[in-house]
Enzyme design. Structure first.
Site, short mmCIF file in Angstrom:
data_model
loop_
_atom_site.label_atom_id
_atom_site.label_comp_id
_atom_site.label_asym_id
_atom_site.label_seq_id
_atom_site.Cartn_x
_atom_site.Cartn_y
_atom_site.Cartn_z
N ASN A 165 -111.61 14.56 130.55
CA ASN A 165 -110.65 15.63 129.85
C ASN A 165 -111.05 16.07 128.54
OD1 ASN A 165 -110.51 13.09 128.81
ND2 ASN A 165 -108.24 13.08 128.53
N GLU A 199 -111.79 2.81 125.50
CA GLU A 199 -110.45 3.88 125.40
C GLU A 199 -110.26 4.25 126.74
OE1 GLU A 199 -109.42 4.44 122.83
OE2 GLU A 199 -110.76 3.99 121.29
N CYS A 240 -104.90 11.29 127.57
CA CYS A 240 -104.58 9.93 127.84
C CYS A 240 -103.26 9.36 126.97
CB CYS A 240 -105.84 9.14 127.39
SG CYS A 240 -106.51 9.54 125.57
N GLU A 260 -111.89 3.75 117.67
CA GLU A 260 -112.93 4.88 117.44
C GLU A 260 -112.30 5.58 116.38
OE1 GLU A 260 -113.14 7.08 121.28
OE2 GLU A 260 -115.04 6.52 121.45
P1 NAD Z 1 -112.96 7.29 135.28
O1 NAD Z 1 -112.75 5.92 134.60
O2 NAD Z 1 -113.00 7.69 136.64
O3 NAD Z 1 -114.35 7.65 134.75
C1 NAD Z 1 -114.79 7.49 133.30
C2 NAD Z 1 -116.34 7.53 133.39
O4 NAD Z 1 -116.77 6.19 133.85
C3 NAD Z 1 -116.98 8.45 134.12
O5 NAD Z 1 -118.20 8.95 133.39
C4 NAD Z 1 -117.35 7.84 135.30
O6 NAD Z 1 -118.77 8.04 136.01
C5 NAD Z 1 -117.75 6.39 134.73
N1 NAD Z 1 -117.56 5.39 135.76
C6 NAD Z 1 -116.87 5.21 136.77
N2 NAD Z 1 -116.85 3.92 137.34
C7 NAD Z 1 -117.77 3.46 136.81
C8 NAD Z 1 -118.34 1.95 136.66
N3 NAD Z 1 -118.08 0.91 137.59
N4 NAD Z 1 -119.30 1.72 135.72
C9 NAD Z 1 -119.63 2.46 134.67
N5 NAD Z 1 -119.39 3.90 134.60
C10 NAD Z 1 -118.33 4.20 135.59
O7 NAD Z 1 -112.10 8.10 134.53
P2 NAD Z 1 -112.01 9.57 134.53
O8 NAD Z 1 -111.10 9.89 135.59
O9 NAD Z 1 -113.23 10.27 134.23
O10 NAD Z 1 -110.98 9.95 133.25
C11 NAD Z 1 -109.45 9.81 132.96
C12 NAD Z 1 -109.05 8.37 132.41
O11 NAD Z 1 -109.55 8.39 131.36
C13 NAD Z 1 -107.50 8.35 132.39
O12 NAD Z 1 -107.24 7.36 132.66
C14 NAD Z 1 -107.36 8.56 130.92
O13 NAD Z 1 -106.37 8.01 130.44
C15 NAD Z 1 -108.56 8.10 130.47
N6 NAD Z 1 -108.93 8.50 128.73
C16 NAD Z 1 -108.73 7.68 128.07
C17 NAD Z 1 -108.99 8.10 126.79
C18 NAD Z 1 -108.62 7.40 125.51
O14 NAD Z 1 -109.29 7.66 124.77
N7 NAD Z 1 -107.98 6.23 125.67
C19 NAD Z 1 -109.22 9.28 126.57
C20 NAD Z 1 -109.56 10.38 127.49
C21 NAD Z 1 -109.30 9.68 128.96
#
Ligand code: NAD
Length: 688
Positions: A353, A450, A484, A662
């Site tokens: 995002n 996060e 998020c 962070e």
């Molecule tokens: P996601 O968890 O699907 O993927 C995040 C990252 O993790 C990607 O790079 C993905 O390739 C990697 N990944 C996936 N499975 C993994 C595994 N088993 N081991 C290691 N890496 C793995 O999330 P997304 O769809 O990319 O992003 C959306 C989510 O992120 C939402 O839930 C949102 O709330 C959260 N988010 C949180 C913050 C925060 O700061 N709290 C900020 C932005 C987004």
């Protein structure tokens, strides 16, 4: 031959009658399903269905002959309903793992499980024991599911493992359905067994996997395309990094980090400052690239995404020379001090995002503290991290200290499991956070997580209404809702509800949705077609579960948006705390408005979630503002605004929204380790 069969032809009833006027027949079938789910099979009669459909029993007989045929037709409809989406998932052009996951996920779809279908399904299972036609239907349904599972598993695991795994997964799906139906539908807690089923499948597949050479190789296994979600156009093909590339990157990072750790904070700060400057100079080009990769409007990416990243690098450039330990006076004979030392090689894993901002938020403190960072952007947005790698190099950062690797979950997993990596900083979903933490446990890595949220925004009766509406809009529709910290549960005091909704509706309907590259556009595309379908699914759930749609509620396809992943900004009112749209993170432009009567009640309802990323309140009452903020279980809070995250303030979640922080000086603690040193100033007093 078609490998995936769609319908159940050949038996009497359903298919033969497709020639009848469809609408009427469907209407009667839906009335029968609702009746069956309400009364159970014992009290299910043609007369009850006729009453519900407001037709004569003779009409039902005309269409379905008798009660048994009607029951059978209902179950055919149910079977078709619960299998259509999983079959579509299997046919998608994706890697076998992704198709298998989507197939299982669709079978565990909360929309079906929370509906009347699950109760009717229970009757079906019971009846199939005694009614041969239904037993046959059930058998065929199960055989089809197993055969489809086998089909996809054949390209993933060794031949002798295919049957065992297909039967296991089939049993898990059936068991989950049955259990959910018996406990009257889907509840939020059901997500735990769903996560567990996926973990089990991942583990089983990892054990039974085909040797690399024997695996059916598709282009997606070694590379993937990144797509502009606003147009569907492919922007680039990206090579996936495997174990060999990760090992190489870790070795290179470790060598570079040894020298980097010996530089002074001031030297590190100077290089980081140059990188920040280059980002600012290239803002326009980078913002455009980010807009193409994410679908976010250029008016956002040009003002926030790149510049907030630069701001972060500049901030940690300044902090680098302040990183220090402490001195402890231990009396005349000794003193102690602590050294704040880098961790070594650390990894960052990003979400899609805020791609470049996340890469900066992770790399800047890591590098300032003397670490090397290997960064994996999300597979949906791989482009701007590559640009950041180049910018660091141009700024004079020694080779190997910031390296970008590309890939999907498997590549991320290689980082979490790598013994040469000391820490993982992940931004992603809650489920991913749990997996990363479990993987990191094997080598006792530190983790900063996060994760997702379902945050509350509370509007008290004394709030400045226009400001509160601005806050709610920013908290839900900025970046098309893909933020998020979004305050998607908007609690409005009952006394101002109507006035608030009137203003909210008018301003939402005036928003400009369109081509993200047009500077006038205020809301762009969602990240992908798949994600759009997920968001639309939640919108359907909102409607089904009784929320009132105030505005939006559908895909947006006007003009330039015809082929992109656009969803109209959507507001539901009359929401209740147990609805799926109120409990689960949607990550799209969907706002749920709830009403409340008093402060204690709204605080308790706001806190009634496992998540705790953020919260916001609007009030003019200073005392109440601080009292309520202190009572809210969230890591980041706002008073009279929403979603502002200056780099000076630590950022992160409580409860299942995350671990660690962070930004701010707090981030230093998460990228360093302490060494305590005792210095003796007098002779040792040894008793031996
Ligand atoms: P996601 O968890 O699907 O993927 C995040 C990252 O993790 C990607 O790079 C993905 O390739 C990697 N990944 C996936 N499975 C993994 C595994 N088993 N081991 C290691 N890496 C793995 O999330 P997304 O769809 O990319 O992003 C959306 C989510 O992120 C939402 O839930 C949102 O709330 C959260 N988010 C949180 C913050 C925060 O700061 N709290 C900020 C932005 C987004």
């Amino acid at each position: 031959m078609r490998l995936i069969e769609r319908t159940f032809n050949g038996a009497k009833g359903f298919d033969m009658r497709r020639r009848e006027p469809e609408d009427r027949r469907d209407q009667l079938l839906h009335a029968a399903l609702a009746t069956l789910s309400e009364t159970g099979i014992e009290a299910f009669t043609l007369a009850a269905v006729a009453r519900r459909a407001d037709v004569s029993p003779a009409l039902i007989v005309h269409y379905f002959q008798d009660r048994d045929s009607l029951v059978e037709a209902v179950f055919r409809m149910l079977v078709e309903r619960v299998t259509t989406r999983p079959l579509r998932a299997l046919e998608a052009d994706a890697a076998p793992e992704a198709r298998l996951r989507a197939f299982v996920l669709e079978h565990l779809n909360p929309g079906e499980l929370s509906s009347e279908a699950s109760r009717a399904w229970l009757s079906f299972w019971g009846l199939a024991l005694h009614v041969p036609a239904l037993a046959r239907l059930q058998r065929v349904h199960q055989e089809r599911m197993i055969s489809n599972l086998k089909h996809v598993l054949r390209s993933l695991v060794q031949p002798h493992e295919v049957n065992r795994l297909a039967e296991t997964i089939g049993a898990l799906i059936d068991g989950f359905w049955l259990r959910t139906a018996l406990s009257s539908g889907w509840k939020a807690e059901a997500q735990i067994p769903v996560d567990w089923i996926f973990d089990l499948i991942d583990r089983e597949i990892a054990h039974a996997r085909l040797p690399a050479g024997a695996r059916a190789t598709r282009a997606v296994d070694t590379s993937f395309k990144t797509i502009n979600p606003a147009t569907g156009e492919a922007l680039a093909t990206i090579r996936i990094d495997g174990q060999a590339e990760i090992d190489k990157a870790v070795a290179k990072a470790a060598a570079a980090q040894r020298d980097w750790a010996r530089t002074t904070g001031a030297e590190r700060g100077r290089i980081l400052n140059r990188a920040a400057q280059l980002l600012v100079e290239q803002n326009e080009r980078l913002a455009r690239l980010e807009t193409q990769d994410t679908g976010k409007p250029i008016q956002e990416t040009i003002a926030v995404d790149v510049l907030s990243g630069a701001d972060c690098i500049e901030y940690f450039a300044g902090l680098a020379r302040t990183i220090a330990g402490e001195h402890h006076d231990l009396g005349p004979g000794a003193f102690g001090y602590t050294r704040r030392e880098p961790l070594g090689v650390v990894a960052g894993i990003g979400a899609w995002n805020y791609p470049i901002q996340i890469a900066c938020w992770k790399s800047a403190p890591a590098l300032a503290c003397g670490n090397a960072m290997i960064f994996k952007p999300a597979e949906l947005t791989p482009l701007t991290a590559i640009e950041l790698e180049r910018i660091y190099r141009d700024a004079g950062l020694p080779d190997g200290l910031f390296q970008v690797v590309q890939g999907k979950a498997e590549t991320g997993q290689m980082l979490s499991r790598h013994p040469g990596i000391a820490k993982i900083s992940l931004t992603g979903e809650v489920g991913t956070g749990k997996k990363v933490m479990a993987d990191a446990a094997a080598t006792l890595k530190l983790v900063t997580l996060e994760l997702g949220g379902k945050s509350a925004l509370i509007v008290f009766e004394d709030a400045n209404l226009d400001e509160a509406v601005s806050g709610a809009l920013l908290a839900n529709f900025y970046s098309a809702g893909e933020v998020c910290t979004n305050g998607t549960r908007v609690f409005v005091h009952r006394s101002i509800r109507d006035a608030f909704l009137a203003k909210l509706k008018a301003r939402t309907e005036a928003m400009i949705i369109g081509d993200p590259l047009d500077p006038k556009t205020q809301m762009g595309a969602l990240i992908s077609q798949d994600h759009m379908q997920r968001v639309l699914h939640y919108i359907e759930l909102g409607k089904q579960q009784g929320a009132t749609l105030l505005t939006g509620g559908q895909r947006f396809m006007t003009g330039a948006c015809a082929h992109g992943a656009f969803v109209a900004p959507t507001i539901f009112t009359d929401c209740t705390d147990d609805m799926a749209i109120v409990r689960e993170e949607i990550f799209g432009p969907v706002m749920s408005v709830l009403t409340f009567d008093d402060e204690d009640e709204v605080v308790a309802r706001s806190n009634a979630t496992d998540l705790g990323l953020a919260a916001g309140i609007f009030t003019q009452d200073l005392t109440r503002a601080h009292r309520v903020i202190a009572a809210l279980e969230a890591g980041t809070c706002w008073i009279n605004t929403y979603n502002i995250t200056p780099i000076e303030l630590p950022f992160g979640g409580n409860k299942q929204s995350g671990l660690g922080r962070e930004n701010g000086t707090a981030a230093i603690a998460f990228f360093t380790q302490l060494k305590s040193v005792y210095v003796a100033m007098e002779r040792i007093d040894a008793p031996y």
